[in-house]
Enzyme design. Structure first.
Site, PDB file in Angstrom:
ATOM      1  N   GLU A   1       0.741  -1.250   0.028  1.00 24.77           N
ATOM      2  CA  GLU A   1       0.006   0.092  -0.065  1.00 24.77           C
ATOM      3  C   GLU A   1       0.752   1.288  -0.012  1.00 24.77           C
ATOM      4  O   GLU A   1       0.548   2.286  -0.570  1.00 24.77           O
ATOM      5  CB  GLU A   1      -0.899   0.043   1.049  1.00 24.77           C
ATOM      6  CG  GLU A   1      -1.831  -0.997   1.062  1.00 24.77           C
ATOM      7  CD  GLU A   1      -2.876  -0.915   0.237  1.00 24.77           C
ATOM      8  OE1 GLU A   1      -3.949  -2.037  -0.180  1.00 24.77           O
ATOM      9  OE2 GLU A   1      -3.011   0.171  -0.328  1.00 24.77           O
TER      10      GLU A   1
ATOM     11  N   ARG B   1       0.698   3.812  -3.342  1.00 25.53           N
ATOM     12  CA  ARG B   1      -0.061   4.891  -2.885  1.00 25.53           C
ATOM     13  C   ARG B   1       1.225   6.341  -2.803  1.00 25.53           C
ATOM     14  O   ARG B   1       0.844   7.205  -3.281  1.00 25.53           O
ATOM     15  CB  ARG B   1      -0.861   5.005  -1.720  1.00 25.53           C
ATOM     16  CG  ARG B   1      -1.880   4.068  -1.587  1.00 25.53           C
ATOM     17  CD  ARG B   1      -2.744   4.104  -0.746  1.00 25.53           C
ATOM     18  NE  ARG B   1      -3.648   3.026  -0.200  1.00 25.53           N
ATOM     19  CZ  ARG B   1      -4.875   2.947  -0.134  1.00 25.53           C
ATOM     20  NH1 ARG B   1      -5.526   3.911   0.352  1.00 25.53           N
ATOM     21  NH2 ARG B   1      -5.622   2.010   0.242  1.00 25.53           N
TER      22      ARG B   1
ATOM     23  N   ASP C   1      -5.336  -9.877  -7.597  1.00 21.44           N
ATOM     24  CA  ASP C   1      -5.819  -9.194  -8.734  1.00 21.44           C
ATOM     25  C   ASP C   1      -4.557  -8.508  -9.435  1.00 21.44           C
ATOM     26  O   ASP C   1      -4.445  -8.634 -10.693  1.00 21.44           O
ATOM     27  CB  ASP C   1      -6.776  -8.091  -8.530  1.00 21.44           C
ATOM     28  CG  ASP C   1      -6.534  -7.340  -7.361  1.00 21.44           C
ATOM     29  OD1 ASP C   1      -5.587  -7.498  -6.932  1.00 21.44           O
ATOM     30  OD2 ASP C   1      -7.183  -6.137  -7.063  1.00 21.44           O
TER      31      ASP C   1
ATOM     32  N   GLU D   1     -12.292   0.757  -9.928  1.00 22.32           N
ATOM     33  CA  GLU D   1     -11.975  -0.124 -11.028  1.00 22.32           C
ATOM     34  C   GLU D   1     -12.725   0.201 -12.386  1.00 22.32           C
ATOM     35  O   GLU D   1     -12.208  -0.050 -13.555  1.00 22.32           O
ATOM     36  CB  GLU D   1     -11.936  -1.685 -10.425  1.00 22.32           C
ATOM     37  CG  GLU D   1     -10.996  -2.016  -9.838  1.00 22.32           C
ATOM     38  CD  GLU D   1     -10.919  -1.226  -8.217  1.00 22.32           C
ATOM     39  OE1 GLU D   1     -10.038  -1.123  -7.349  1.00 22.32           O
ATOM     40  OE2 GLU D   1     -12.124  -0.798  -7.709  1.00 22.32           O
TER      41      GLU D   1
END
Length: 679
Positions: free
Chosen positions: A309, A313, A442, A577
Site C-alpha cells: 500500500e 500510494r 488481482d 476499477e
C-alpha cells in the site's frame, strides 16, 4: 340465567350461541383450575419456576429486540438532526421526495412536485426521515426488495439474516482491516480522538446505528450541465474541502463525524491526490499540498507500514508527481521512502515481508502468518523499477525483478493462474487450489502486462506469463449468466466454480483493452467489451446506481436476476476499477456510451455519497436509496484514482497522459514508458 353486567361494561344482548360459548369457556376455566389443584406441590413449583425463568430470559433479550425493531419518534429524529447541525427540509408532499431549499446554487422548483436541479453536482439535502408507523420486515431495503427479496436471502427471515450478517461483518472488521489485496490487523489502525459529534450516541451515523437513517435526497445534475470536466473538478474541490477542513495532513477523512482516521501517518490522501490536482489544473490546492510535502512529510518515524500500500500510494504518487511537475522535492522524498522500504526484501526466500518499520529499518510478516499475499509482492515492480531508472541505482529494480523471476518458476500454477498466498520463508505458494482475480491476486495479472509495456516490450517472460494467465482465465473462470447472458469472471476453489466476482475484477476490461492496443490477440478486446458491460450492469441494476463490493451471478435462466448481492456485500467504497476500465475502453474505441456510463456513476456518487460540509463517504447499502447507511470514511483512492479516471474519461485531449507514453500503476499514478532499446 346470565350473570348481571359489570358497571364498567356496556351490556350486550347475547344470542343462544354466544351464551353457549360463554358457558363452555367458563366450564373450561373451572376444569383447568381443578387440574391445577390436582397437581402435587412439587409439580406446581416446577412449572412456576420454568415460567419465571422464561420471563427473565425474555427481559434480558429485550434490548436487542427493541434495538432491531423500534425507531425514534418523528420529533426525536428531528432533534437528532438539529443536534448534528444539519438543517432538515420540511416534507409537505406526503411521502414524495422533498424539494430542495432555494439557495444561491438552486433554482426555484417549477410546479407542485417538481424538484429544482442544480447546474453542477451539488450538495445533497438531507431529507426528512419517513414517519415511523408499524415496523416492516426489511427496513434496510427498498420496497421492491421487501416482496421479492434477494436470491441469497430467505423471504420470511430476511431481517434476522441481515442482522446476523451485519453483526458478523462488524465483528470481522474489528479484527481485520482489508485494503485491496492486503489484510492489516485492526490494532495497527489508529483513529483520531472522537469529535463532539462522535461522543454523543444519539448523533451516531453509519453502520453501527442502522435504526436511525440519514437519507440523502436524490439530486441529479441538470441536463443543462454539459461540461463534465468541470463537474469532476467540482467533485474534487468538495472532497478536498472536507479533507482540508477536518483531516489535513492525516491519512483519511471521516466526513460524517468531521474527523480523520490514521493508518500509517503519512498523509495518504494528500499524496494520493497530488497528481490528480495537477492533471485537473487545480493550482491553488496543489500549491498548498506541495508546501506540506516539503515542510511536514517525514518518513523518519517509528511506524509499521504495509509495503504494497505504501509503494502504490505514496512512492507511486511521489514519482508520478515528479514526472508531471519536474519538481525535485518529490523525487527527493521518493528516494528517501524507497530506501526505507528495502528491509522488507531481507527474507530467506527474497519474497518480501508484508510490513516494514520505516523508522527502525526492520520488517516482518503479519502477526498471524508468515505468508504474504501474491498481489502484495508482485504489484510493487512498476514503482521500484522506475525509482532505479531515475536514480541510476539498480538495487530497487533488482529486488523487484527477482520476485517476478521466482514466481515465474514456481510450481502450483493452474494454466497461468496463481494461488493467493506465498510464504516468505520457503518462497512457495500456500493455500493452493484457490484461484481468483479479486482481492489478494488481482494486480499480479495487471502488473505482468504493465511491466512488459513499461520496459519497452523486451521482457518476454512477463508477456509469456500474462498470455498464459489470460488463457487460464478464459478456460476456467469465464462464464455467462442464465437470464441475460452477461459474461463474468468467477472463482475456482479446488476445481469447484463459484459465480462470485469482486468489484476489484472490473480492472480487467481495461487491462485486456490495453494489451490488445499493444498488439496482443484481438479476442482479448472482445472479452473486454463483454466484461465492461457486466461491470456496468453491476451499477445499473442497483437501486442507488452504485456497485456492491461483491456480486454473485445467476447461472440458471429461470432465476430471473443476473446480479445477486448478499447483505454483507452491499457496501460501496468509492472504488475506481469500473471507471478505470471505462477510461481505457473510451480511449481505444471512442464509443461515447462509456462516457455516459461514467457520467451516471458520477451522478450516483453525488446523490448518495456526497456529504454537505465536505467530502464523500463510502456507504453500506447500495440497494437502499432512501438510507444507504454512510460508513463515515473517504478512501484516499477516491481522489487518487476514481476522480482522476473520470476526468481523463471525459477529456477530449487524447494526448493528456497518452497511453502510448505513460503506464498507470494500480493506484492510477502515471509513470513514463521507457523507450525501447535500439535493435
Amino acid at each position: 340465567m346470565y350473570p348481571p353486567p359489570r358497571k364498567d361494561f356496556v351490556a350486550l344482548t347475547l344470542t343462544d350461541q354466544d351464551s353457549n360459548t360463554y358457558n363452555n369457556g367458563k366450564h373450561r376455566r373451572q376444569s383447568c383450575w381443578r387440574k391445577w389443584k390436582q397437581l402435587s406441590r412439587l409439580q406446581r413449583s416446577l412449572i412456576l419456576f420454568l415460567l419465571a425463568l422464561l420471563l427473565i430470559l425474555g427481559l434480558l433479550s429485550y434490548p436487542s429486540i427493541t434495538d432491531q425493531w423500534q425507531g425514534l419518534s418523528d420529533k426525536e429524529e428531528w432533534l437528532e438532526l438539529n443536534d448534528r447541525g444539519l438543517k432538515p427540509v420540511l416534507n409537505t408532499a406526503g411521502g414524495k421526495a422533498p424539494a430542495p431549499v432555494v439557495g444561491p446554487h438552486l433554482e426555484q422548483a417549477q410546479g407542485p412536485d417538481a424538484i429544482a436541479e442544480p447546474r453542477v453536482p451539488e450538495f445533497p439535502v438531507l431529507a426528512k426521515p419517513p414517519i415511523k408507523r408499524k415496523p416492516i420486515l426489511n427496513r434496510r431495503g427498498p420496497p421492491s426488495l421487501q416482496k421479492d427479496g434477494n436470491m441469497s436471502d430467505t423471504i420470511g427471515g430476511e431481517k434476522q439474516a441481515q442482522k446476523v450478517q451485519d453483526e458478523e461483518e462488524e465483528d470481522k472488521e474489528k479484527k481485520i482491516v482489508s485494503w485491496r489485496g492486503t489484510v492489516i490487523e485492526a490494532d495497527q489502525v489508529t483513529e483520531a480522538p472522537p469529535s463532539a459529534i462522535e461522543k454523543e450516541p444519539a448523533a451516531a451515523l453509519g453502520p453501527t446505528n442502522p435504526a436511525k437513517p440519514t437519507a440523502f435526497a436524490p439530486l441529479e445534475a441538470s441536463p443543462e450541465v454539459t461540461d463534465r470536466l468541470e463537474a469532476v473538478r467540482d467533485a474534487f474541490r468538495h472532497a478536498w474541502k472536507g479533507y482540508k477542513d477536518y483531516a489535513w495532513g492525516h491519512d483519511e477523512l471521516k466526513p460524517i463525524s468531521k474527523s480523520f482516521g490514521e493508518w500509517f501517518g503519512l498523509g495518504l490522501t494528500l499524496i494520493d491526490a497530488l497528481d490528480t490536482m495537477w492533471i485537473l489544473g487545480l493550482k491553488e490546492e496543489f500549491a498548498e499540498a506541495r508546501d506540506w510535502v516539503e515542510k511536514e512529510l517525514s518518513f523518519n518515524k517509528n511506524v509499521d507500514v504495509n509495503l504494497f500500500e505504501t509503494t502504490i500510494r505514496v512512492l507511486g504518487g511521489l514519482l508520478s508527481t515528479y514526472h508531471l511537475t519536474g519538481d525535485p522535492i518529490f523525487l527527493e522524498k521518493a528516494k528517501d521512502l524507497g530506501s526505507r522500504l528495502m528491509p522488507a526484501f531481507k527474507t530467506p526466500s527474497k519474497i518480501p515481508f508484508s510490513d516494514v518499520n520505516i523508522g527502525k529499518g526492520t520488517a516482518h510478516p503479519p502477526r498471524w502468518t508468515s505468508d504474504s499475499t501474491l498481489a502484495e509482492v508482485t504489484s510493487i515492480q512498476l514503482e521500484f523499477r522506475e525509482l532505479s531508472h531515475l536514480t541510476q541505482d539498480p538495487q530497487y529494480q533488482d529486488v523487484a525483478n527477482e520476485v517476478m523471476r521466482l514466481v515465474h518458476d514456481l510450481p502450483g500454477k493452474h494454466d497461468g493462474l496463481v494461488p493467493m498466498f506465498i510464504n516468505t520463508n520457503s518462497g512457495q505458494f500456500t493455500h493452493k487450489g484457490v484461484f481468483t482475480l479479486g482481492a489478494r491476486a488481482d494486480s499480479y495479472y495487471e502488473y505482468l502486462l504493465k511491466q512488459w509495456i513499461q520496459g519497452g516490450k523486451t521482457e518476454d517472460t512477463l508477456l509469456e506469463d500474462y498470455l498464459q494467465a489470460i488463457e487460464g482465465v478464459k478456460k476456467h473462470l469465464v462464464r455467462q449468466t442464465g437470464p441475460s447472458r452477461l459474461t463474468f469472471v468467477g472463482e475456482l476453489s479446488h476445481n469447484r466454480f463459484n459465480p462470485k466476482m469482486d468489484h476489484l475484477v472490473c480492472f480487467l476490461p481495461g487491462t485486456l483493452a490495453l494489451g490488445a492496443h499493444n498488439g496482443l490477440p484481438g479476442d482479448h478486446m472482445d472479452l473486454a467489451v463483454q466484461l465492461m458491460e457486466t461491470c456496468h450492469q453491476m451499477y445499473k441494476q442497483m437501486e442507488t446506481g452504485l456497485s456492491p463490493e461483491i456480486a454473485h451471478f445467476s447461472l440458471q435462466s429461470s432465476d430471473g436476476h443476473d446480479v445477486v448481492v448478499k447483505p454483507a456485500d452491499r457496501h460501496n467504497l468509492l472504488r475506481p476499477e469500473t471507471v478505470e476500465s471505462l477510461f481505457y475502453m473510451y480511449r481505444f474505441t471512442k464509443d461515447t456510451k462509456y462516457r455516459d456510463w461514467g457520467w451516471d456513476i458520477l451522478k450516483s456518487f453525488n446523490k448518495y455519497t456526497k456529504v454537505p460540509d465536505g467530502g464523500y463517504t463510502s456507504i453500506n447499502n447500495v440497494r437502499d436509496p432512501v438510507n444507504p447507511l454512510p460508513r463515515d470514511k473517504m478512501e484516499s483512492f477516491f481522489l487518487g484514482e476514481t476522480l482522476k479516471y473520470l476526468y481523463l474519461l471525459f477529456s477530449d485531449d487524447m494526448e493528456l497522459l497518452s497511453l502510448d507514453k505513460y503506464i498507470f500503476n494500480t493506484e492510477a499514478h502515471p509513470l513514463p514508458i521507457w523507450p525501447s532499446p535500439p535493435k
